[in-house]
Design an enzyme around this catalytic site. Structure first.
Site, PDB file in Angstrom:
ATOM      1  CE1 TYR A  50       9.735   7.781   2.291  1.00  0.00           C
ATOM      2  CE2 TYR A  50      11.237   8.018   4.139  1.00  0.00           C
ATOM      3  CZ  TYR A  50       9.975   8.156   3.603  1.00  0.00           C
ATOM      4  OH  TYR A  50       8.958   8.683   4.367  1.00  0.00           O
TER       5      TYR A  50
ATOM      6  CG  LEU B 278      -1.936   1.123   1.297  1.00  0.00           C
ATOM      7  CD1 LEU B 278      -2.935   1.033   0.143  1.00  0.00           C
ATOM      8  CD2 LEU B 278      -2.697   1.121   2.624  1.00  0.00           C
TER       9      LEU B 278
END
Ligand SMILES: CC(C)(COP(=O)(O)OP(=O)(O)OC[C@H]1O[C@@H](n2cnc3c(N)ncnc32)[C@H](O)[C@@H]1OP(=O)(O)O)[C@@H](O)C(=O)NCCC(=O)NCCS
Length: 179
Positions: free
Chosen positions: A150, A115
Site C-alpha cells: 500500500y 498482478l
C-alpha cells in the site's frame, strides 16, 4: 522462479456476478486462511472464518448496492479479488466522499508478480469513475507485506482501530489515498 504477470497474458478484469459466489468464496477463504493462520490461534481463525466466509453472507454482500467486487482471472482461473464498499468512513477520514477497500487478496502463487498492481489500478479507476475522491483501508499492524504494497501506492497511515479477531483485540491501521 518468481512468476511475472504481464498484460499480454490472457487475463480478465471484471465485476463479479452472483454466479461467481462459490468460486469467489473458495479463493476468499483460502487466501484469508493462508495469510493469517500462521500468526493467529486455530480457535480465533476458526471463529472468524466461520462467521465471515459463508456462502449466504457472501451472496448478501454481493447484492449490497454499495459494494463493488472486482475479480482478476488468468486463463479463466480466479487469481485475485477486491471488495470496495461505500460506507460511512471512520473519523480519521475527513473526506466524506470516500470509499473503503475492504478486501484485497491475490492468490499466493502470484505474489510479487505485478498482478496486485493491476488489480489496484482497476480499483482506483473504478473509484474515480464513480466520483470518489478518497480511498481508505484497514490493514493489520503486523501485515508488513500488505503495508509495504500500500505504501508503494502512496497510501498513508492516518489512524488505527481495534479489529476483534476471536478473543484477540488486534490493531489495524487506517491508511488512505487521494484518488
Ligand atoms: C497484499 C498483496 C495483495 C500485495 O501483493 P504482492 O504481489 O505481494 O505485492 P508486491 O510484491 O508488489 O509488493 C509487496 C512489497 O512488500 C515487500 N515485502 C515482502 N515481504 C515483506 C515483509 N515481510 N515485510 C515488509 N515488506 C515485505 C516486497 O518486497 C514488495 O516490495 P518491493 O516491490 O519494493 O520489493 C498480496 O501480498 C496478498 O494478497 N497478500 C495476502 C492478502 C493480504 O494480506 N491482503 C491485504 C489485506 S489488508
Amino acid at each position: 522462479m518468481q512468476r511475472k504477470f504481464t498484460k499480454e497474458m490472457r487475463h480478465t478484469l471484471r465485476h463479479a456476478e452472483l454466479s461467481d459466489a462459490e468460486t469467489l468464496l473458495e479463493l476468499a477463504a483460502r487466501t484469508y486462511y493462508e495469510t493469517f493462520s500462521p500468526v493467529n490461534t486455530p480457535e480465533n481463525m476458526k471463529a472468524y472464518m466461520e462467521s465471515a466466509f459463508t456462502l449466504p453472507l457472501l451472496q448478501e454482500e454481493m447484492r449490497d448496492p454499495r459494494a463493488i467486487f472486482l475479480l482478476v482471472e488468468i486463463d479463466g482461473r480466479l487469481c485475485g479479488y477486491a471488495k470496495l464498499l461505500a460506507d460511512k468512513p471512520p473519523d480519521c477520514i475527513t473526506d466524506q466522499n470516500a470509499i473503503e477497500l475492504v478486501r484485497f487478496y491475490v492468490d499466493r502463487s502470484w505474489h510479487g508478480s505485478g498482478l496486485a498492481s493491476t488489480l489496484m489500478e482497476v480499483c482506483l479507476d473504478e473509484a474515480k469513475k464513480r466520483g470518489f475522491k478518497t480511498m481508505y483501508l484497514g490493514v493489520w499492524e503486523r501485515n508488513f507485506r500488505a503495508q509495504a504494497f500500500y505504501r508503494k501506492w502512496n497510501f498513508v497511515r492516518v489512524g488505527e482501530h481495534v479489529f476483534q479477531m476471536g478473543d484477540d483485540p488486534q490493531i489495524d491501521w487506517w491508511m488512505m489515498l487521494e484518488v
